[in-house]
Design a protein around this motif. Structure first.
Motif, PDB file in Angstrom:
ATOM      1  N   TYR A 110      60.310  85.439  71.514  1.00 37.51           N
ATOM      2  CA  TYR A 110      59.495  85.477  72.718  1.00 37.51           C
ATOM      3  C   TYR A 110      58.010  85.249  72.434  1.00 37.51           C
ATOM      4  N   GLY A 111      57.644  85.073  71.172  1.00 34.86           N
ATOM      5  CA  GLY A 111      56.245  84.833  70.819  1.00 34.86           C
ATOM      6  C   GLY A 111      56.051  84.933  69.326  1.00 34.86           C
ATOM      7  N   ASP A 112      54.864  84.516  68.856  1.00 32.01           N
ATOM      8  CA  ASP A 112      54.626  84.609  67.414  1.00 32.01           C
ATOM      9  C   ASP A 112      54.379  86.062  67.031  1.00 32.01           C
ATOM     10  N   GLN A 113      54.574  86.371  65.764  1.00 30.01           N
ATOM     11  CA  GLN A 113      54.555  87.770  65.309  1.00 30.01           C
ATOM     12  C   GLN A 113      53.189  88.424  65.485  1.00 30.01           C
ATOM     13  N   LYS A 114      52.105  87.670  65.304  1.00 26.39           N
ATOM     14  CA  LYS A 114      50.788  88.273  65.476  1.00 26.39           C
ATOM     15  C   LYS A 114      50.575  88.700  66.931  1.00 26.39           C
ATOM     16  N   TYR A 115      51.012  87.861  67.870  1.00 26.02           N
ATOM     17  CA  TYR A 115      50.851  88.206  69.279  1.00 26.02           C
ATOM     18  C   TYR A 115      51.687  89.434  69.629  1.00 26.02           C
ATOM     19  N   ILE A 116      52.925  89.472  69.158  1.00 27.61           N
ATOM     20  CA  ILE A 116      53.787  90.628  69.410  1.00 27.61           C
ATOM     21  C   ILE A 116      53.176  91.886  68.811  1.00 27.61           C
ATOM     22  N   SER A 117      52.675  91.758  67.582  1.00 27.62           N
ATOM     23  CA  SER A 117      52.048  92.902  66.918  1.00 27.62           C
ATOM     24  C   SER A 117      50.831  93.391  67.690  1.00 27.62           C
ATOM     25  N   ASP A 118      50.014  92.452  68.184  1.00 30.01           N
ATOM     26  CA  ASP A 118      48.823  92.829  68.951  1.00 30.01           C
ATOM     27  C   ASP A 118      49.203  93.591  70.221  1.00 30.01           C
ATOM     28  N   VAL A 119      50.278  93.145  70.886  1.00 32.19           N
ATOM     29  CA  VAL A 119      50.717  93.826  72.105  1.00 32.19           C
ATOM     30  C   VAL A 119      51.200  95.235  71.791  1.00 32.19           C
ATOM     31  N   LEU A 120      51.985  95.395  70.725  1.00 31.83           N
ATOM     32  CA  LEU A 120      52.477  96.727  70.348  1.00 31.83           C
ATOM     33  C   LEU A 120      51.328  97.654  69.976  1.00 31.83           C
ATOM     34  N   ILE A 121      50.315  97.125  69.325  1.00 29.58           N
ATOM     35  CA  ILE A 121      49.147  97.934  68.969  1.00 29.58           C
ATOM     36  C   ILE A 121      48.440  98.425  70.234  1.00 29.58           C
ATOM     37  N   LYS A 122      48.322  97.547  71.243  1.00 25.04           N
ATOM     38  CA  LYS A 122      47.692  97.952  72.499  1.00 25.04           C
ATOM     39  C   LYS A 122      48.528  99.012  73.213  1.00 25.04           C
ATOM     40  N   VAL A 123      49.854  98.831  73.207  1.00 24.42           N
ATOM     41  CA  VAL A 123      50.740  99.827  73.822  1.00 24.42           C
ATOM     42  C   VAL A 123      50.576 101.171  73.122  1.00 24.42           C
ATOM     43  N   HIS A 124      50.492 101.133  71.800  1.00 23.45           N
ATOM     44  CA  HIS A 124      50.292 102.367  71.022  1.00 23.45           C
ATOM     45  C   HIS A 124      48.962 103.028  71.387  1.00 23.45           C
ATOM     46  N   ALA A 125      47.892 102.230  71.493  1.00 22.92           N
ATOM     47  CA  ALA A 125      46.566 102.775  71.806  1.00 22.92           C
ATOM     48  C   ALA A 125      46.522 103.398  73.194  1.00 22.92           C
ATOM     49  N   LEU A 126      47.375 102.917  74.107  1.00 26.65           N
ATOM     50  CA  LEU A 126      47.425 103.462  75.467  1.00 26.65           C
ATOM     51  C   LEU A 126      48.367 104.642  75.598  1.00 26.65           C
ATOM     52  N   GLY A 127      48.967 105.072  74.479  1.00 27.95           N
ATOM     53  CA  GLY A 127      49.833 106.248  74.496  1.00 27.95           C
ATOM     54  C   GLY A 127      51.244 105.968  74.923  1.00 27.95           C
ATOM     55  N   GLY A 128      51.706 104.712  74.726  1.00 26.59           N
ATOM     56  CA  GLY A 128      53.012 104.350  75.221  1.00 26.59           C
ATOM     57  C   GLY A 128      54.134 104.344  74.219  1.00 26.59           C
ATOM     58  N   LEU A 129      53.858 104.652  72.933  1.00 24.51           N
ATOM     59  CA  LEU A 129      54.892 104.583  71.910  1.00 24.51           C
ATOM     60  C   LEU A 129      55.174 105.956  71.305  1.00 24.51           C
ATOM     61  N   SER A 130      56.461 106.196  71.047  1.00 29.49           N
ATOM     62  CA  SER A 130      56.880 107.351  70.247  1.00 29.49           C
ATOM     63  C   SER A 130      57.205 106.821  68.867  1.00 29.49           C
ATOM     64  N   ILE A 131      56.582 107.394  67.843  1.00 27.29           N
ATOM     65  CA  ILE A 131      56.702 106.878  66.481  1.00 27.29           C
ATOM     66  C   ILE A 131      57.251 107.967  65.576  1.00 27.29           C
ATOM     67  N   GLU A 132      58.319 107.643  64.866  1.00 26.02           N
ATOM     68  CA  GLU A 132      58.979 108.599  63.983  1.00 26.02           C
ATOM     69  C   GLU A 132      59.282 107.960  62.636  1.00 26.02           C
TER      70      GLU A 132
END
Length: 383
Positions: free
Chosen positions: A359-381
């Motif tokens: 669905y996109g290149d890895q850098k773009y996907i990574s950037d989106v996940l980082i933004k989701v994380h910064a907004l408090g949207g990820l649970s990380i274990e």
């Protein structure tokens, strides 16, 4: 707080949110909730300013917020902080948007209050909810006997008790000849329903009923508001997400837009934050490289109660995270991220990157996940 202690009989006692109702011992260990709220005062900064109102010495105290910001890093108990902020030992302070300051508090409220309440209501409030708190030993409420336009739940946390006087709206109008707030209520106190609140007790006041509270010793009360739904609220909240500034407004100003799309945008934003209207405070800025290195050894999913949501509107794509939106050109990545992570099944970061790579290149996907994380949207274990 056990759900069965108050939710099971809630609708019967309040006659489906139409009558004042008192629930003794509704909250177990209220001192734990009080400690969580007290710790919030240490988190205030010039970039994260609290929604505070304060009264002391017979009037509103407009410098209290500045004083609380200045004392945030100091080792003070809650009472000392508020005395210094209001410059009085007899004060009233309100703090709105409690859940935006403490994730532990937010999760506790979701588990012990909101989810049982929503189950009883059968559907979450479409206009959302929010938590606030009253602090002080102010005698009677400084702004007098008043009514609210929303439903109010008051969990008293102590340490001192509080007295609540409540007049059903029709009785208040008959006694006073009007339906306005007043400071001249002493002669009608005996006609009010009187409730003595001890730590852990819950009082429900339906919208429109008049009330005034009294404290003689320092105490804290936790409040939950169920907001009433209005067309203005529906559209305004959606528009704030769609065009929060003139730059984004210029991108959508000439696009076709339906009112129902704004309403849906607002509804999805509420769902993304567990139906709480206050978004969490933003995390400190983080370096992308360090986050990616960290995520490689962890499993990722959405946070409990806070699903990611996606919408295409006005020619743009939005990934909605905890009441905030990440905007981009139309794409299939955002909906794919929602479908993938909302399963609540944690997946290793490398596998997520591999599965979403189409669905996109890895850098773009990574950037989106980082933004989701910064907004408090990820649970990380760890895995």
């Amino acid at each position: 707080m056990a759900a069965c202690c108050w939710v099971t009989n809630f609708f019967d006692l309040s006659e489906k949110l139409t009558k004042v109702a008192f629930f003794p011992h509704a909250m177990i260990n209220p001192e734990i909730t009080l400690d969580l709220i007290s710790a919030i005062f240490k988190k205030f900064t010039s970039k994260n300013v609290p929604k505070i109102r304060a009264w002391s010495n017979g009037g509103q105290q407009y410098t209290a917020t500045d004083e609380l910001l200045a004392d945030a890093s100091k080792q003070l108990c809650l009472y000392e902080r508020l005395v210094r902020a209001t410059r009085s030992e007899n004060f009233c302070v309100t703090l709105n948007g409690l859940s935006s300051w403490c994730e532990i508090f937010t999760l506790e409220m979701q588990t012990k209050i909101l989810q049982p309440l929503f189950a009883q209501l059968e559907v979450p409030p479409v206009a959302g909810v929010d938590f606030y708190a009253f602090f002080g030993n102010y005698g009677f409420t400084p702004f007098g006997a008043h009514d609210d336009i929303d439903e109010s739940f008051l969990w008293h946390l102590g340490p001192s008790k509080k007295i609540a006087y409540v007049w059903p709206r029709q009785i208040y109008e008959k006694l006073t000849g009007h339906t306005r707030a007043t400071l001249s209520y002493q002669n009608i106190l005996t006609a009010a329903k009187k409730f003595e609140l001890n730590p852990g007790d819950l009082l429900f006041i339906p919208k429109g009923d008049f009330h005034v509270l009294e404290t003689q010793g320092f105490s804290v009360t936790l409040g939950l508001t169920l907001f009433p739904n209005t067309p203005e609220r529906e559209c305004e909240a959606g528009l704030r997400l769609l065009a929060p500034n003139f730059k984004t407004l210029s991108l959508v100003g000439d696009k076709n837009l339906k009112i129902n799309e704004l309403i849906k945008l607002r509804k999805l934003s509420l769902e993304s934050n567990g139906y709480i209207i206050s978004a969490p405070q933003l995390l400190p800025q983080i370096k992308a490289i360090s986050v990616v290195d960290t995520l490689h050894g962890l499993s990722i999913s959405t946070r409990e109660f806070f699903p990611l949501r996606q919408i295409r509107i006005a020619g743009r794509e939005a990934l909605i995270v905890r009441r905030r939106a990440i905007w981009a050109k139309q794409n299939t990545l955002f909906s794919s991220i929602c479908n993938y992570l909302n399963t609540s099944i944690p997946a290793p970061y490398p596998k997520i990157m591999e599965d979403l790579s189409k669905y996109g290149d890895q850098k773009y996907i990574s950037d989106v996940l980082i933004k989701v994380h910064a907004l408090g949207g990820l649970s990380i274990e760890e895995y």
